[in-house]
Design a protein around this motif. Structure first.
Motif, short mmCIF file in Angstrom:
data_model
loop_
_atom_site.label_atom_id
_atom_site.label_comp_id
_atom_site.label_asym_id
_atom_site.label_seq_id
_atom_site.Cartn_x
_atom_site.Cartn_y
_atom_site.Cartn_z
N GLN A 439 0.84 -1.20 0.00
CA GLN A 439 0.00 0.00 0.00
C GLN A 439 0.87 1.25 0.00
O GLN A 439 0.72 2.15 0.83
N VAL A 440 1.79 1.29 -0.98
CA VAL A 440 2.71 2.42 -1.13
C VAL A 440 1.91 3.65 -1.50
O VAL A 440 1.03 3.61 -2.34
N CYS A 441 2.23 4.77 -0.87
CA CYS A 441 1.48 5.99 -1.15
C CYS A 441 2.35 7.22 -0.84
O CYS A 441 3.30 7.12 -0.05
N PRO A 442 2.03 8.35 -1.46
CA PRO A 442 2.72 9.59 -1.09
C PRO A 442 2.45 9.91 0.38
O PRO A 442 1.29 10.04 0.78
N PRO A 443 3.47 10.02 1.21
CA PRO A 443 3.26 10.25 2.64
C PRO A 443 2.40 11.47 2.95
O PRO A 443 1.57 11.43 3.86
N ALA A 444 2.58 12.55 2.18
CA ALA A 444 1.82 13.77 2.45
C ALA A 444 0.33 13.55 2.25
O ALA A 444 -0.50 14.11 2.97
N TYR A 445 -0.02 12.73 1.28
CA TYR A 445 -1.43 12.46 0.99
C TYR A 445 -2.08 11.71 2.15
O TYR A 445 -3.18 12.03 2.59
N LEU A 446 -1.34 10.73 2.67
CA LEU A 446 -1.83 9.95 3.80
C LEU A 446 -1.99 10.84 5.03
O LEU A 446 -3.01 10.77 5.74
N LYS A 447 -1.00 11.69 5.29
CA LYS A 447 -1.06 12.57 6.45
C LYS A 447 -2.22 13.56 6.34
O LYS A 447 -2.83 13.92 7.34
N THR A 448 -2.50 14.00 5.13
CA THR A 448 -3.60 14.95 4.94
C THR A 448 -4.93 14.32 5.31
O THR A 448 -5.75 14.92 6.01
N ALA A 449 -5.18 13.11 4.83
CA ALA A 449 -6.43 12.42 5.15
C ALA A 449 -6.60 12.27 6.66
O ALA A 449 -7.70 12.49 7.21
N MET A 450 -5.52 11.93 7.35
CA MET A 450 -5.59 11.73 8.79
C MET A 450 -5.77 13.06 9.52
O MET A 450 -6.43 13.13 10.57
N ALA A 451 -5.20 14.13 8.95
CA ALA A 451 -5.32 15.44 9.60
C ALA A 451 -6.74 15.99 9.52
O ALA A 451 -7.15 16.79 10.37
N PHE A 452 -7.50 15.59 8.51
CA PHE A 452 -8.89 16.04 8.40
C PHE A 452 -9.71 15.61 9.61
O PHE A 452 -10.61 16.32 10.06
N VAL A 453 -9.41 14.39 10.12
CA VAL A 453 -10.19 13.84 11.24
C VAL A 453 -9.20 13.34 12.30
O VAL A 453 -8.90 12.15 12.37
N PRO A 454 -8.67 14.21 13.10
CA PRO A 454 -7.65 13.80 14.07
C PRO A 454 -8.19 12.78 15.06
O PRO A 454 -9.35 12.86 15.49
N GLY A 455 -7.33 11.82 15.39
CA GLY A 455 -7.74 10.78 16.34
C GLY A 455 -8.84 9.90 15.82
O GLY A 455 -9.65 9.37 16.59
N SER A 456 -8.89 9.71 14.48
CA SER A 456 -10.00 8.96 13.90
C SER A 456 -9.94 7.46 14.16
O SER A 456 -10.89 6.76 13.92
N GLY A 457 -8.79 6.97 14.62
CA GLY A 457 -8.74 5.57 15.06
C GLY A 457 -8.17 4.61 14.05
O GLY A 457 -7.09 4.06 14.24
N LEU A 458 -8.87 4.37 12.96
CA LEU A 458 -8.42 3.39 11.98
C LEU A 458 -7.32 3.95 11.10
O LEU A 458 -7.41 5.09 10.63
N ASP A 459 -6.29 3.14 10.84
CA ASP A 459 -5.27 3.51 9.86
C ASP A 459 -5.95 3.61 8.50
O ASP A 459 -6.88 2.86 8.19
N CYS A 460 -5.51 4.53 7.67
CA CYS A 460 -6.10 4.68 6.35
C CYS A 460 -5.88 3.47 5.47
O CYS A 460 -6.63 3.24 4.52
#
Length: 634
Positions: A439-460
């Motif tokens: 599941q290789v991905c641009p790190p910034a893209y992954l971090k952005t999704a997680m930043a939208f919903v902090p503490g969302s629980g599940l890994d993307c």
């Protein structure tokens, strides 16, 4: 094909309420409906309902809920069923069950007879796409069953010892006492993946039954298991490999012909989606070989030449001699469907190819009730370009580890040198988790999704890939896609888009025997280092000249960036306004409001992001659109 819903509850759910739940799915079954409530044991009442799209045995004998006749030493009316889908081998099963006093020629009655004779293990014998609810009065058990690959959807809500189920979320939302409590923990993954995968759903205490899954409900207790599991079946089939390419090609071709033939059995008009690509062209060619009349085929053309593949589909149709229909769609025609997305995709869903899928479904429904599709070819036979990139990433994994180690040396740590590296290099460098290698991905893209919903629980990303125990990254990712992307995105997209127009879509490549045989093939038969879908292409060339199919795929992409920064801009600004987000209480109001504003001005994620973020912003927009439809209005 239809929609089902029901409950097992000690609560007071009336027949009128059950009918109301059922009618939220009118589009899934406009031809007939049925709703019944039965008194069970220990204070429970069981409600079963169905909306019917008549495909087999158009008479009243196919009405559901359907009940058992006296047979095999069992009294009549002891088993009741509601069912969505098709059992393609019901004719063969019916011969094995000849002692049963069949009254109809539909597959629903075969399910009942099979259960009476073999118990719930009867599902191992069924080849098809299905979501089944079965009530056994003798044991007071209710079973929910979903087909092997998840072609047909099935949601369920568990609370207070009660069970409510449905083909969509709408009947659950219409059930008395249902609370629309959003699960924040799934949202970052949704923004990243564009869909919510089973067993999760958008609501608390609501789940999707997993593909190949069975749920048993008995007096408030729930037990679940999988009768068909991707990883287990793959390894079992690998024990009997097919070593000769020509032998494999001949056997696979025979299985595909059988799968297409069984899916052409219908008492209503049938056709085929035709994009001009390998999979849909091959399915159409086999269907035409199996038909005494020209098969009705359908394709959508787009006015933008860089997306338009209608000419290729037309060329294949002319060569095969099909009865071809095509329609050209402009951007306005696509855009008009945006508002209908949450009504028919009643859970947040952001794969924008849902729009052309709806368009071709609408076109086909004008002439047919059933359409064949080529879904599954990419996942089972290594067709996605991503699989090429994964092969390269696996070769470069050692170099990526070296770069990662260098960047972590004392003196370099904190220098943010990685931000100066190309996005692809950074993705390989930071791909260090052995559990998530494919599941290789641009790190910034992954971090952005997680930043939208902090503490969302599940890994993307999905955690199950390492459980397949496969070293080859391509194979490992194909198995993961079969477990996630195929049922959660592709099949969900096609189911909702086709059922919006009361159209049944059938996928021969997802036949049980085809899927299992594909696991017996050496990977080199699918990908030889240069050519993807090698064996499928070889079969296709037996029907269609190579030069008609060997071309660079244009693909289709909705102009998300143009829409979001153009006609959808005002509503996007409203959805991302800090005060609105604060009242909503779901997203990080400061981060999201700033991010969306920056995106609207620059089209990216900020300085040095190196990526267009229209997919994440579109996923955010479709969630807010869904929220406005189902939550805010309430």
């Amino acid at each position: 094909m239809c929609g089902i819903c029901g409950f097992v509850s000690r609560g007071d759910i009336s027949l009128e309420a059950l009918r109301g739940m059922n009618d939220t799915m009118y589009h899934r079954g406009p031809n007939d409906s049925g709703a019944e409530i039965y008194v069970g044991g220990d204070g429970y009442r069981v409600g079963f309902a169905q909306r019917r799209l008549s495909i087999m045995d158009l008479s009243e004998l196919g009405h559901q809920p359907m009940h058992s006749e006296a047979a095999f030493g069992v009294a009549g009316q002891c088993v009741s069923v509601v069912f969505n889908g098709e059992i393609y081998n019901f004719g063969e099963l019916k011969k094995e069950l000849s002692d049963y006093p069949f009254k109809s020629n539909c597959d629903t009655e075969v399910i009942i007879a099979a259960y009476l004779k073999w118990g719930i293990s009867c599902i191992d014998r069924m080849n098809g796409m299905f979501a089944i609810a079965l009530y056994d009065r003798r044991s007071e058990e209710v079973f929910l069953v979903r087909d092997r690959i998840g072609k047909k959807p099935l949601y369920y809500w568990i609370e207070g010892g009660n069970l409510v189920f449905g083909s969509e979320l709408k009947p659950l939302m219409a059930c008395p006492g249902f609370r629309k409590e959003i699960r924040r923990d799934v949202l970052a993954r949704f923004l990243y993946q564009q869909y919510i995968n089973a067993p999760d759903s958008i609501f608390k205490d609501v789940y999707k039954l997993e593909p190949g899954g069975v749920l048993r409900f008995h007096q408030g207790e729930v037990k679940k298991w999988k009768y068909w599991d991707i990883g287990r079946v793959y390894h079992r089939m690998q024990e009997r490999p097919v070593e000769d390419f020509d032998e494999a090609k001949g056997e696979l071709k025979g299985l595909l012909k059988s799968a297409v033939a069984s899916r052409m059995i219908a008492d209503v008009p049938l056709g085929s989606f035709l994009s001009g690509g390998y999979d849909s062209s091959l399915m159409t060619a086999i269907a035409q070989e199996n038909s005494a009349e020209p098969v009705k085929t359908f394709s959508i053309g787009f006015e933008e030449e860089r997306y338009d593949e209608a000419a290729y589909a037309r060329q294949v149709a002319e060569y095969l001699g099909t009865d071809h229909t095509e329609a050209y769609i402009d951007e306005k025609g696509m855009f008009e469907l945006v508002e209908s997305i949450p009504k028919y995709y009643d859970e947040p869903f952001a794969d924008s190819s849902q729009i052309p899928t709806m368009l071709v479904s609408a076109l086909a429904r004008e002439r047919v009730t059933v359409a064949l599709s080529g879904d599954g070819g990419d996942e089972f036979f290594c067709g996605y370009q991503m699989y090429d990139r994964l092969a390269q990433a696996q070769r470069l994994d050692g170099a990526g580890a070296f770069v990662h180690g260098v960047l972590g040396l004392p003196g370099l740590k904190g220098a943010k040198l990685e931000e100066r590296l190309p996005v692809k290099v950074r993705a390989v460098s930071e791909n260090r988790d052995p559990e998530l290698k494919t599941q290789v991905c641009p790190p910034a893209y992954l971090k952005t999704a997680m930043a939208f919903v902090p503490g969302s629980g599940l890994d993307c990303r999905y955690p199950q890939e390492s459980g397949y125990q496969v070293k080859d990254w391509q194979i490992r990712r194909m198995l993961l896609d079969m477990d996630t992307y195929l049922p959660g995105d592709i099949l969900c997209k096609v189911d909702r888009a086709s059922m919006k127009y009361s159209l049944e879509a059938r996928c021969p490549i997802l036949d049980k025997d085809v899927m299992e045989y594909s696991f017996r093939l050496p990977h080199s038969f699918k990908y030889d280092g240069k050519e993807k879908k090698r064996i499928l292409k070889s079969i296709a060339y037996d029907y269609i000249p190579r030069e008609m199919l060997d071309r660079k795929k244009k693909g289709f992409s909705v102009p998300l960036d143009k829409w979001l920064r153009g006609p959808l801009r005002e509503s996007l600004e409203t959805y991302s306004e800090k005060g609105f987000l604060g009242r909503q209480g779901i997203f990080d109001e400061d981060y999201v409001s700033r991010f969306v504003a920056r995106y609207l001005e620059q089209g990216d994620g900020g300085p040095g992001s190196g990526s267009n973020y229209s997919r994440i912003v579109w996923a955010f927009y479709t969630f807010q659109q869904w929220y406005a439809c189902y939550i805010r209005q309430a």
